[in-house]
Enzyme design. Structure first.
Site, mmCIF file in Angstrom:
data_model
loop_
_atom_site.group_PDB
_atom_site.id
_atom_site.type_symbol
_atom_site.label_atom_id
_atom_site.label_comp_id
_atom_site.label_asym_id
_atom_site.label_seq_id
_atom_site.Cartn_x
_atom_site.Cartn_y
_atom_site.Cartn_z
ATOM 1 C CE LYS A 148 -2.004 2.590 3.055
ATOM 2 N NZ LYS A 148 -1.931 3.896 2.295
ATOM 3 C CD GLU A 223 12.592 4.240 9.160
ATOM 4 O OE1 GLU A 223 12.889 4.969 10.143
ATOM 5 O OE2 GLU A 223 12.202 4.699 8.082
ATOM 6 C CB CYS A 256 12.859 9.209 9.187
ATOM 7 S SG CYS A 256 13.643 7.914 8.195
ATOM 8 C CD GLU A 356 10.294 12.667 11.874
ATOM 9 O OE1 GLU A 356 11.183 12.072 11.252
ATOM 10 O OE2 GLU A 356 9.212 12.128 12.195
#
Length: 451
Positions: A148, A223, A256, A356
């Protein structure tokens, strides 16, 4: 993202579509898992060749769907082709292992077998790199899969699906469904016939997936996010400051593992801040279709607004804005472009140092000594990648062992292609890439009395 105009429409899968894909994957697993590794490798080689033949088409899809630059898009192509070449070799190295028997009366063996049907969810920031991290180990291990893509960047993954179809892969081995996490995603993560889930994306979504998977004790590899610290000691090489800023800004800050907190030893702090101002002021933002060294827009209006909110928050918190700031760069009224932004005199309690941001925003924090630098670096919910800049080898190894992160990049060396990718704490569970990324798709079976 470059001009705010729609470029494509894709079909939005519902729960019934997701379950059709699951049924196909279950049927395909019986055949695919029974093939020899050499047979699976032949199929993977065909796909690798098809990707290389369609490189321009794939790079254009990435540029248009997420605003990655022409140069930046090559990293995705390189990653997926490397994965398709690496994982069959890695699987060949995962051999049956004899287990010692003190009595030496029987041979006990540990074997590795495909986990079953794997569902993989992609992040949008490196569309094909993420496909490679999923499809390589899944196909090599003998798993069948349902992919997906992110609803923000599905086009390059859809081209991969077309290439797999054109190569006439066995039915059910690879399946793709578009949709959102709440409908398509939940239908699969909560289904008892899914054996393994591999997810790359936000920490929030990873937590929800874990909750769904726990009902049936599925294998899960996550992750997730990061807030990496880049520790620059006074004996760092002459390019460390600019290299750290570039590593933060690249891909428009949408990585990331970006070093978004730059920790600078106080004896060189003022000079470093001046260098950062000059570097960021001259850093180029431009149309992603153009060749050359620059960054393009961020992925979407929602992401742009989030970044702008956090830049304003940094100003309100009292951080010193030395470059960039709110609004779009000059000449970019259309498109989700963000100014490369640097805040100095940040402390680690500020939101810009803890959240973040996922944009080209760098927070600069001074430190007095090695222990304080380590303490600041580890004072975060995340633990993906930290960075060290020093010429002292003993210091490198001493500090690297104390940093609570899954990866440590020293003096810009980077992480090897075959290295495991993943982190501690809120940065995830398990590993992608490397042999460890393959093991995530395998079950271990112990057989007593093999002989």
């Amino acid at each position: 993202p470059a001009d705010e105009k729609p470029i494509a429409e894709v079909a939005w899968a519902d729960e019934a579509d997701a379950l059709k894909a699951l049924k196909a994957a279950q049927l395909g697993f019986k055949y695919w898992s029974a093939l020899s590794l050499s047979e699976r490798t032949e199929w993977m080689s065909k796909l690798r060749s098809a990707i290389l033949e369609n490189e321009t088409r794939l790079r254009q899809a990435i540029i248009h769907e997420m605003g990655k630059t022409y140069e930046g898009s090559y990293e995705d192509i390189e990653a997926i082709t490397n994965a398709l070449a690496f994982y069959p070799k890695a699987m060949a190295d995962v051999k049956d292992e004899s287990i010692p028997d003190p009595e030496n009366t029987h041979r006990h063996v540990m074997v590795h077998q495909a986990a079953g049907v794997a569902v993989a969810y992609l992040a949008w920031n490196f569309p094909l790199l993420n496909v490679g991290f999923k499809i390589g180990p899944a196909l090599a291990s003998g798993c069948t899969m349902i992919l997906k893509p992110s609803e923000l960047a599905p086009l390059s993954a859809m081209i991969i699906a077309e290439l797999i179809d054109e190569a006439k892969f066995p039915k059910g081995v690879f399946n793709l469904v578009n949709g959102d996490g709440a409908t398509t995603g939940d239908a699969l993560t909560s289904h008892p016939d899914v054996n393994m889930i591999s997810f790359t994306g936000s920490t929030r979504a990873g937590a929800l997936i874990s909750q769904n998977a726990a009902k049936d004790f599925k294998r899960v590899s996550l992750e997730l996010g990061g807030k990496g610290a880049n520790i620059i000691f006074k004996d760092a090489d002459s390019e460390a400051i600019e290299r750290g800023a570039l590593r933060c800004f690249r891909n428009s800050g949408q990585s990331c593992n970006a070093p978004t907190r730059m920790l600078i030893e106080k004896s060189m702090y003022e000079d470093a801040v001046e260098r950062l101002k000059k570097y960021a002021d001259e850093f180029k933002v431009d149309d992603p279709n153009k060749e050359g060294d620059h960054i393009g827009p961020v992925i979407s209006e929602m992401q742009y607004n989030k970044i702008q909110t956090l830049i304003k928050k940094g100003i309100d918190e009292g951080a010193k804005l030395i470059s960039g700031g709110p609004g779009k760069p000059n000449g970019f009224d259309n498109g989700y472009y963000v100014k490369p932004t640097v805040f100095a005199d940040v402390n680690n309690n500020m939101e810009i140092a803890r959240t973040e941001i996922f944009g080209p925003v760098l927070s600069v924090i001074p430190f007095d000594n090695e222990n304080e630098a380590i303490e600041i670096a580890n004072d975060t919910d995340y633990g993906l990648t930290n960075y060290i800049q020093t010429q002292d080898t003993e210091k490198v190894q001493r500090v690297a062992r104390k940093l609570r992160s899954g990866m440590v990049d020293v003096n810009g060396v980077g992480i090897a292609v075959a290295s495991p990718f993943g982190g501690y704490k809120h940065s995830g569970i398990g590993r992608e890439a490397g042999t460890e990324g393959l093991i995530e798709f395998l079950e271990v079976k112990t057989v007593g009395g093999w002989n």
